[in-house]
Design an enzyme around this catalytic site. Structure first.
Site, PDB file in Angstrom:
ATOM      1  CG  HIS A 140      -1.905   0.977   1.425  1.00  0.00           C
ATOM      2  ND1 HIS A 140      -1.636   2.267   1.826  1.00  0.00           N
ATOM      3  CD2 HIS A 140      -3.242   0.908   1.247  1.00  0.00           C
ATOM      4  CE1 HIS A 140      -2.780   2.938   1.893  1.00  0.00           C
ATOM      5  NE2 HIS A 140      -3.771   2.141   1.554  1.00  0.00           N
ATOM      6  CG  ASP A 183       0.683  -2.526   6.186  1.00  0.00           C
ATOM      7  OD1 ASP A 183      -0.236  -2.591   7.026  1.00  0.00           O
ATOM      8  OD2 ASP A 183       0.597  -1.875   5.131  1.00  0.00           O
ATOM      9  CD  GLN A 238      -6.792  -4.438   3.902  1.00  0.00           C
ATOM     10  OE1 GLN A 238      -7.751  -5.172   4.169  1.00  0.00           O
ATOM     11  NE2 GLN A 238      -6.961  -3.153   3.624  1.00  0.00           N
ATOM     12  CE  LYS A 298      -7.181  -0.250   6.175  1.00  0.00           C
ATOM     13  NZ  LYS A 298      -7.906   0.220   4.996  1.00  0.00           N
ATOM     14  CB  CYS A 312      -3.611   3.310  -1.536  1.00  0.00           C
ATOM     15  SG  CYS A 312      -4.747   4.633  -1.195  1.00  0.00           S
TER      16      CYS A 312
HETATM   17  C1  PLP Z   1      -2.244  -2.875   3.537  1.00  0.00           C
HETATM   18  C2  PLP Z   1      -2.574  -1.520   4.077  1.00  0.00           C
HETATM   19  N1  PLP Z   1      -1.646  -0.835   4.754  1.00  0.00           N
HETATM   20  C3  PLP Z   1      -1.883   0.373   5.256  1.00  0.00           C
HETATM   21  C4  PLP Z   1      -3.096   0.981   5.112  1.00  0.00           C
HETATM   22  C5  PLP Z   1      -3.303   2.343   5.666  1.00  0.00           C
HETATM   23  O1  PLP Z   1      -4.235   2.313   6.681  1.00  0.00           O
HETATM   24  P1  PLP Z   1      -4.794   3.675   7.312  1.00  0.00           P
HETATM   25  O2  PLP Z   1      -5.299   4.490   6.158  1.00  0.00           O
HETATM   26  O3  PLP Z   1      -5.884   3.205   8.227  1.00  0.00           O
HETATM   27  O4  PLP Z   1      -3.666   4.314   8.032  1.00  0.00           O
HETATM   28  C6  PLP Z   1      -4.100   0.335   4.409  1.00  0.00           C
HETATM   29  C7  PLP Z   1      -5.412   0.982   4.176  1.00  0.00           C
HETATM   30  O5  PLP Z   1      -6.116   0.685   3.236  1.00  0.00           O
HETATM   31  C8  PLP Z   1      -3.834  -0.950   3.886  1.00  0.00           C
HETATM   32  O6  PLP Z   1      -4.767  -1.636   3.221  1.00  0.00           O
END
Ligand code: PLP
Length: 421
Positions: free
Chosen positions: A138, A215, A218, A241, A379
């Site tokens: 992401h 990370d 998800q 999430k 993203c």
């Molecule tokens: C894999 C992953 N990492 C990081 C994020 C960023 O999360 P946040 O926008 O809640 O900080 C997302 C959000 O879609 C994501 O899917």
């Protein structure tokens, strides 16, 4: 209950019935109609809906306990502090961390990664060093490292991904060099659903002395996570999430690493003592929690974790896996469909393109039928480029989705195709 009444939405798993119709009653938002149709919410990877348990915990906090934490001797402040710190213990247990001081509350996964990039990066990455990420990250696990590398004159290196959406680990072995200071990798890909083979990845990195940030944005809504068993160095996720509120998230870090890092932000609560000549910093976790935190968000996050723990992550994973298998089978049988992301190990995400139809048109026509999916680059623009598409349509499942909703999606996609015939 007779066996006949047990549908795939009410299956026996780990000794408990996962009664999805009963569970849906916990989510007030799901009862509404959108464009005159019962809402089908399949945008869970973007954000999940909130159970009454979470909404009521936040309301109760504001109605009964609201005060600033850590600094008050009065009863409300002590209650708010107890709520906040006991939530930290809940998160520690949920992640399998050794100590609660290894749990830092932040705004979300994005802020957690920025914290590590800035605080760990500032102290440990120098000109000529390297940071390793992967093609399926992401943007929030790309850009903070890019910014750090630009600042330091370091190099960002990228592990490639195969056509299936699986990481090419043999390349990782070559890409890790004596200059590699950190490997940052998604636990589960938001755009493809790939579950990465973390044990193998972490072993590979640690054998070369490279710390690993995972990370987990998800992953935590779908899979049980144990950071101690994984032996990862940092783990991040977002509350929203996993059925919790927006604006709250978690950074887990091994205490030895966090202790050695300089602060990220500075101000109240993160200090031990301040004079105009010199400030000394507070101990973990407070060193990384400058200012008044999102107390109600922490209370809501704790309620969300309790909620998924009560249902059982193994039961949730089993239910979502059935939905994913069913949806994959049905959607790949439709004409002109190309699935993007066909890894053997996947969680809750189905990304696809339809020949001759832009994903935004798919999303708009489905919305007219009350079906919410996400369309766009998710993203993850470098990943879209890797697959040669500007965007995909993405259906992502949560614990409250049903087989009937998958059928509505499939029917909706038929209508999309008819509309363009
Ligand atoms: C894999 C992953 N990492 C990081 C994020 C960023 O999360 P946040 O926008 O809640 O900080 C997302 C959000 O879609 C994501 O899917």
């Amino acid at each position: 209950m007779t066996v006949n009444t047990i549908s795939s939405d009410m299956h026996h798993s780990q000794g408990a019935y996962f009664d999805v119709q009963r569970i849906r009653q916990d989510f007030p938002i799901l009862t509404q109609r959108v464009n005159r149709q019962p809402l089908v919410y399949l945008d869970n990877a973007a954000t999940s809906q909130k159970p009454r348990h979470v909404i009521e915990a936040i309301t109760r906090y504001y109605e009964l306990d609201n005060a600033n934490i850590h600094r008050g001797v009065h009863s409300l402040s002590q209650r708010a502090t107890d709520d906040y710190e006991s939530a930290r213990e809940t998160v520690r247990r949920f992640l399998g961390a050794a100590e609660s001081r290894e749990i830092i509350f932040v705004r979300g996964a994005t802020e957690a990664i920025n914290l590590v990039a800035q605080a760990y990066g500032r102290a440990n990455v120098a000109a000529g060093d390297e940071v390793l990420i992967t093609t399926l990250e992401h943007h929030s696990n790309i850009v903070p490292w890019q910014v750090l590398c630009e600042e330091k004159g370091a190099k960002l290196k990228v592990v490639p991904v195969a056509d299936s959406g699986e990481l090419q680990l043999e390349a990782m072995d070559v890409l890790i060099t004596p200059r590699t200071k950190l490997l940052a990798v998604a636990h589960v890909s938001n755009a493809l659903g790939t579950i990465n083979p973390l044990r193998e990845i972490i072993e590979l990195a640690h054998a070369r002395g490279v710390p690993v940030l995972l990370d987990g944005a998800q992953a935590v809504p779908h899979l049980a996570v144990d950071v101690s068993a994984l032996d990862c160095d940092f783990y991040v996720f977002s509350g929203h999430k996993i059925y919790g509120p927006t604006g709250i998230g978690v950074l887990y870090g091994k205490s030895a690493l966090l202790d050695a890092m300089p602060p990220y932000q500075s101000g109240g609560d993160m200090i031990r003592s301040v004079t105009f000549q010199k400030t000394t910093y507070n101990v973990l976790p407070h060193k990384f929690e400058a200012g008044t935190p999102n107390i109600s968000g922490v209370v809501g996050l704790r309620a969300a974790i309790e909620y998924v723990e009560r249902l059982g992550l193994a039961n949730i994973a089993g239910h979502e896996h059935e939905l994913l298998i069913y949806a994959t089978h049905e959607i790949s049988a439709l004409p002109g469909i190309r699935l993007i992301g066909t890894a053997k190990e996947k969680a809750a995400v189905l990304s696809f393109v339809m020949e001759g139809i832009h994903p935004h048109d798919i999303g708009t026509i489905l919305d007219q039928q009350g079906i919410a999916i996400r369309t766009g680059h998710h993203c993850a623009q470098p990943l879209m480029e890797r697959f040669g598409v500007p965007a995909t349509a993405r259906a992502s499942f949560g614990l409250y989705n049903t087989r009937q909703e998958v059928e509505r999606l499939v029917e909706g996609l038929r209508k999309v195709r008819e509309g363009f015939a």
